[in-house]
Design an enzyme around this catalytic site. Sequence first.
Site, mmCIF file in Angstrom:
data_model
loop_
_atom_site.group_PDB
_atom_site.id
_atom_site.type_symbol
_atom_site.label_atom_id
_atom_site.label_comp_id
_atom_site.label_asym_id
_atom_site.label_seq_id
_atom_site.Cartn_x
_atom_site.Cartn_y
_atom_site.Cartn_z
ATOM 1 N N LYS A 240 -4.997 5.872 8.363
ATOM 2 C CA LYS A 240 -6.238 6.431 7.818
ATOM 3 C C LYS A 240 -6.829 7.355 8.886
ATOM 4 O O LYS A 240 -7.753 6.985 9.617
ATOM 5 C CB LYS A 240 -7.211 5.331 7.409
ATOM 6 C CG LYS A 240 -6.718 4.512 6.219
ATOM 7 C CD LYS A 240 -7.799 3.627 5.645
ATOM 8 C CE LYS A 240 -7.328 2.912 4.399
ATOM 9 N NZ LYS A 240 -8.379 2.066 3.785
ATOM 10 N N ARG B 52 0.854 -1.194 0.000
ATOM 11 C CA ARG B 52 0.000 0.000 0.000
ATOM 12 C C ARG B 52 0.889 1.242 0.000
ATOM 13 O O ARG B 52 1.469 1.615 1.002
ATOM 14 C CB ARG B 52 -0.924 0.003 1.214
ATOM 15 C CG ARG B 52 -1.893 1.191 1.214
ATOM 16 C CD ARG B 52 -2.995 1.035 2.236
ATOM 17 N NE ARG B 52 -2.513 1.192 3.601
ATOM 18 C CZ ARG B 52 -3.240 0.915 4.691
ATOM 19 N NH1 ARG B 52 -4.453 0.423 4.553
ATOM 20 N NH2 ARG B 52 -2.743 1.103 5.895
ATOM 21 N N SER C 37 -12.552 -3.834 1.695
ATOM 22 C CA SER C 37 -12.709 -3.162 2.990
ATOM 23 C C SER C 37 -14.179 -2.937 3.310
ATOM 24 O O SER C 37 -14.959 -2.549 2.433
ATOM 25 C CB SER C 37 -11.992 -1.808 2.980
ATOM 26 O OG SER C 37 -10.590 -1.967 2.862
#
Length: 215
Positions: free
Chosen positions: A145, A45, A114
């Site tokens: 996040k 990621r 997700s």
Amino acid sequence: MRKGMEQFINNPIYTITAEAMSNGRDNIEVVGKMLEAGIKFIQYREKEKPALDRYNECLKLREMTRCAGAVFIIDDFVDLAMAVDADGVHIGQTDLPPQVVRQLIGDDKIIGLSTHGEEQLLKANALGNIIDYIGVGPVYATQTKKTAKPVGFSYVEYAAKNSQHPFVAIGGIKEHNICDVAAHGATTFAIVSEIVGAEDIAGKIKSIENTLKSR
């Protein structure tokens, strides 16, 4: 069950790259240490890097994970996953629809999705074999996040009882709280900053594994 999902089910720690949190080390070094420690499911990621840099990095990581017998998943970038022949892709609620992603990557690749609440989980259930696993979280507030609202233990419990897919709990999970998450039904845990930022990555992974075993 698609090839590679046995690695998800049989290994409790799901690792994710985060170069900005890796204390000056690049992803190649960090993933190498994860693989040496026996990690078998790794998500790449990196949203801020130029596409060419991501591609070149993932070519090397694909080679490394394949040699180690580990599953290599790429977050968001379906084209990148296809370009480097990754084992699959992880998508969010605002990415391409899972049905479209399945059409693009073919029937043999893993898709993770997700979810952040009960309604999204039920929609994931309705997707059936289009997807392979779901993410459940963020359980706690997380550096990766910052704007995402924590879902807490109630959603983890709901997922444990109602998800028709295996799930990984994610968001702010660390060694000191992983047993609390496990107590609410999770069996697979995404751990990011505590692993990539550890001075001794292999030692930290083993310590987390031992913590889980002792619960």
